[in-house]
Write an enzyme that holds these catalytic residues in place. Structure first.
Site, short mmCIF file in Angstrom:
data_model
loop_
_atom_site.label_atom_id
_atom_site.label_comp_id
_atom_site.label_asym_id
_atom_site.label_seq_id
_atom_site.Cartn_x
_atom_site.Cartn_y
_atom_site.Cartn_z
N GLU A 98 -40.05 -5.54 -37.68
CA GLU A 98 -40.76 -6.66 -37.26
C GLU A 98 -41.40 -7.72 -38.36
OE1 GLU A 98 -40.50 -7.54 -34.29
OE2 GLU A 98 -42.04 -9.07 -33.79
N GLU A 121 -37.08 -15.50 -38.86
CA GLU A 121 -36.48 -16.08 -37.53
C GLU A 121 -37.37 -17.13 -38.11
OE1 GLU A 121 -37.37 -14.39 -33.74
OE2 GLU A 121 -39.05 -13.95 -34.90
N ARG A 125 -37.80 -22.43 -24.06
CA ARG A 125 -35.90 -20.84 -23.62
C ARG A 125 -35.05 -20.98 -24.78
NH1 ARG A 125 -36.03 -18.77 -18.81
NH2 ARG A 125 -34.10 -18.76 -18.31
N HIS A 166 -30.31 3.62 -53.57
CA HIS A 166 -29.46 3.14 -53.46
C HIS A 166 -28.76 1.86 -53.48
CE1 HIS A 166 -31.06 7.72 -52.93
NE2 HIS A 166 -31.88 7.70 -52.23
N LYS A 180 -36.07 -18.10 -25.92
CA LYS A 180 -36.41 -16.92 -25.29
C LYS A 180 -36.12 -16.19 -25.02
CE LYS A 180 -40.62 -15.61 -25.39
NZ LYS A 180 -41.62 -14.76 -26.72
N TRP A 233 -28.35 -24.47 -23.72
CA TRP A 233 -28.41 -23.76 -24.74
C TRP A 233 -26.71 -23.78 -24.65
CZ3 TRP A 233 -27.07 -19.16 -26.77
CH2 TRP A 233 -27.76 -18.83 -28.46
N CYS A 268 -30.90 -21.90 -21.38
CA CYS A 268 -31.19 -23.19 -20.71
C CYS A 268 -32.42 -23.50 -19.47
CB CYS A 268 -30.16 -22.96 -19.79
SG CYS A 268 -28.13 -23.04 -21.02
N ASN A 274 -27.27 -21.62 -15.62
CA ASN A 274 -27.65 -21.24 -17.29
C ASN A 274 -26.86 -19.81 -16.82
OD1 ASN A 274 -28.99 -19.53 -18.70
ND2 ASN A 274 -31.17 -19.71 -17.58
N GLY A 275 -26.02 -19.73 -17.26
CA GLY A 275 -25.70 -18.23 -17.66
C GLY A 275 -24.52 -18.78 -17.92
N LYS A 288 -40.33 -11.61 -38.50
CA LYS A 288 -40.56 -12.15 -37.75
C LYS A 288 -41.01 -13.43 -39.07
CE LYS A 288 -41.94 -11.73 -34.87
NZ LYS A 288 -41.93 -11.29 -33.33
C1 F6R Z 1 -38.05 -12.28 -31.97
C2 F6R Z 1 -38.19 -12.34 -30.19
C3 F6R Z 1 -36.27 -11.63 -29.70
C4 F6R Z 1 -36.77 -10.67 -28.95
C5 F6R Z 1 -35.19 -10.44 -28.27
C6 F6R Z 1 -34.85 -9.25 -27.09
O1 F6R Z 1 -39.14 -12.41 -31.90
O2 F6R Z 1 -38.62 -12.58 -29.50
O3 F6R Z 1 -36.06 -10.99 -30.66
O4 F6R Z 1 -37.21 -9.76 -28.43
O5 F6R Z 1 -34.62 -11.42 -27.23
O6 F6R Z 1 -36.46 -10.33 -25.81
P1 F6R Z 1 -36.49 -9.39 -24.28
O7 F6R Z 1 -38.03 -8.96 -25.01
O8 F6R Z 1 -37.68 -10.74 -23.76
O9 F6R Z 1 -35.75 -8.80 -23.78
#
Ligand code: F6R
Length: 608
Positions: free
Chosen positions: A481, A488, A27, A504, A603, A75, A2, A101-102, A485
């Site tokens: 990771e 997502e 965001r 396994h 984000k 969102w 949001c 937001n929240g 990547k």
């Molecule tokens: C993946 C990504 C998310 C963040 C996660 C934590 O590319 O960006 O998995 O790493 O939401 O976010 P932060 O670091 O802002 O706590």
């Protein structure tokens, strides 16, 4: 999650609101809306879907008149994405408008109470109770009313509130979710994050929890919940305006990947002086550091993956037990943690609700919390015992890249710093770690320069359906990771597996042309991972290997291979992650995905 914007001044509000929302798109959102006071009434325009729908509907905001307004990108949490559930929400008689937001955790209870009084709700959101409460409780004094409403709400919120009969004020409230106020010349702004206002002003107030701001054209007054005026320091934002722009790149993600050498360099440069790691931010004495019996690293998503790397790195260097914990699990599993445990929390945004709550739980149990955070002044940064900032600059693409790299750099700094204090690093190793760390930016740069080669590999593999990332030791930590990547941003199903674990059970999924990305940078276990590569190839897998230059034979073993420069074992993830990021990016590009704003993602995840 949001985005909130607000404007009050002498210009038309809506064009700024639309522009600000555009800058907050990263965001994550699924609907957008604005509310402007036209002098007689509160005019709301809101639409489900992308911001372009709202832009077209309002001619970029030009067909809504009025010099005070609030805007929002939603969102969805409570109630599906729809026009009715989009913000701003209006009260029963349309005299109040609210953006939020929240999450209001007790909204059901409040909704029932209001419904019993005959108030009908237009949406399924938790937010609507706030606006209905505002109208229901209004006693002629806005601040009193806001304070009364705040006392009824449970949960986290950032609110922007407008009142039809007062076109000279916007009210902003913060409890948990971030909110800043931009200070202009005869105009002021409200936003959930800096990029929305950066082109207008660099002077901001950052609201703290339980603060209420009255934003007027000629000034801002901030109150606490006892109605005392707070003396807020003005913060000057130092970011380069280009940092929040694409700068000629097609996507923020590519721009941010390219910025990784700088992000790592900036994060370490000031912290290495005359060959020694200096962490002035850590206020623990050497005596206190020696007393810690174990370390917990707590985070979510990619930041958690940095935590898994940290487990390998810190355990190896410090010879102390290290746990990497998923923040959302940590808090609710009655963790065994006390004052003999050091907690390290990692968060790019510094606003992630799960991470923040987990940190508070650790602190409540007596643990000292050191936070690694990118966003200055964010909630986690404010509430941690110590904070080490990653100097990655603003990260806009939802998928993190440069913040991940900067977080890794801080983990290496901590390993060297603590390792030295604990007497676990010889002088020769110390010097070699420091020089390897200083060499990372250049090596990352050299990998980035091979992006066309990686693009070419991606062009042949982007149609794959299922992918497995495998690795051993630190390569396993990194495979988590790589897999995230890819999935997502390209929506390709992908899993990360410890290479030795595949046989396994999961190996049954390997069939003809299944893509397996084998991380083979950890030289000590090179032969072992080669055996795992053979196992999957025998079952038909197509293997893309990522290894170091000192094992060129990987090119013969795997069907495709990318070789990266050598560094010390613990820093290998900083190099090996780069081809995986680029691979994910190009696969998503070839598939035509929305790279910077993948579906369903936000984000900054400010709800638990
Ligand atoms: C993946 C990504 C998310 C963040 C996660 C934590 O590319 O960006 O998995 O790493 O939401 O976010 P932060 O670091 O802002 O706590």
């Amino acid at each position: 999650m949001c985005g909130i914007v607000g404007y009050i001044g002498y210009e038309q509000a809506a064009p700024f609101l639309i522009d600000g929302l555009e800058k907050l798109q990263y965001r994550g959102y699924d609907s957008a809306g604005v509310c402007v006071n036209d002098g007689e009434k509160l005019v709301v325009k809101k639409e489900n879907g992308k911001l372009t729908v709202l832009k077209n509907m309002t001619d970029n905001g030009n067909n809504i008149a009025g010099t005070v307004g609030i805007g929002h990108t939603r969102w969805a949490t409570h109630g599906k994405p729809s026009n009715e559930n989009a913000h701003p929400h209006l009260s029963r008689s349309c005299s109040f408008a609210v953006v939020h937001n929240g999450i209001i955790e007790n909204y059901m209870e409040l909704k029932q109470e209001l419904s019993a009084k005959g108030i009908t709700f237009r949406s399924m959101t938790d937010t609507e109770v706030v606006v209905q409460l505002m109208e229901n409780c209004y006693n002629g004094d806005m601040i009193d009313t806001v304070i009364r409403v705040m006392k009824m709400l449970k949960g986290s919120y950032a609110l922007g509130i407008m009142f039809k009969d007062n076109p000279d004020e916007i009210i902003a409230v913060r409890k948990g979710s971030p909110l800043i106020i931009g200070i202009g010349e005869k105009e002021n702004y409200l936003a959930s994050d800096v990029p929305a206002i950066l082109e207008k002003t660099r002077k901001i107030y950052r609201l703290d929890n339980d603060e209420i701001a009255v934003i007027r054209r000629d000034g801002v007054t901030v109150y606490d919940t006892n109605k005392n005026v707070r003396n807020k320091p003005v913060e000057i934002i130092e970011w380069n305006i280009d940092a929040a722009k694409k700068d000629g790149y097609e996507h923020f993600m590519m721009k941010e990947m390219m910025e990784q050498p700088k992000a790592v360099h900036d994060t370490i440069a000031e912290r290495i002086k005359d060959g020694r790691v200096i962490l002035d931010e850590i206020h623990l004495t050497p005596e206190q550091i020696r007393k810690f019996e174990k370390i917990h690293v707590i985070a979510c998503g990619s930041a958690y993956h940095v935590g898994v790397v940290a487990k390998y790195v810190l355990e190896n260097v410090l010879r102390k037990p290290v746990e990497a914990d998923i923040a959302s699990e940590f808090k609710y599993r009655d963790p065994i943690i006390d004052e003999k445990t050091l907690t390290i929390v990692i968060s790019q945004s510094g606003e992630t609700a799960d991470t923040k709550e987990a940190m508070k739980e650790a602190q409540k149990r007596g643990s000292y919390a050191v936070a690694i955070v990118n966003v200055v002044g964010s909630a986690i940064a404010s509430e941690a015992d110590d904070v080490i900032y990653t100097l990655a600059g603003p990260e806009i693409a939802v998928a993190t890249t440069k913040a991940y790299s900067a977080q890794l750099a801080v983990i290496y700094l901590l390993a060297i710093y603590f390792g030295d204090i604990l007497g676990k690093i010889s002088e020769t190793d110390y010097q070699s770690y420091v020089s390897e760390l200083q060499a990372l930016p250049e090596k990352i740069q050299s990998i980035l320069q091979t992006k066309e080669e990686i693009k070419n590999i991606a062009s042949k593999l982007f149609a794959c359906k299922d992918t497995f990332f495998i690795g051993r030791n630190i390569d396993y930590a990194l495979s988590l990771e790589g897999s995230l990547k890819l999935k997502e941003i390209s929506y390709i199903h992908s899993e990360a597996y410890a290479a030795g674990e595949l046989k396994h059970g999961t190996i049954s999924l390997i069939e003809n042309r299944t893509l397996v990305i084998a991380l083979a940078t950890y030289g000590r276990l090179f032969e072992k991972i080669v055996s795992n590569i053979k196992e999957v190839q025998t079952r038909g897998a197509y293997v893309l290997g990522i290894g170091c230059e000192d094992h060129p034979e990987l090119k013969e073993i795997a069907q495709s291979a990318i070789l990266i420069p050598k560094t010390c074992d613990m820093m290998l993830p900083s190099l090996a992650v780069v081809p995986m990021q680029l691979f994910a990016y190009y696969v998503a590009l070839f598939k035509g995905c929305e790279i910077d704003t993948p579906r369903n993602l936000a984000k900054s995840v400010t709800v638990e």
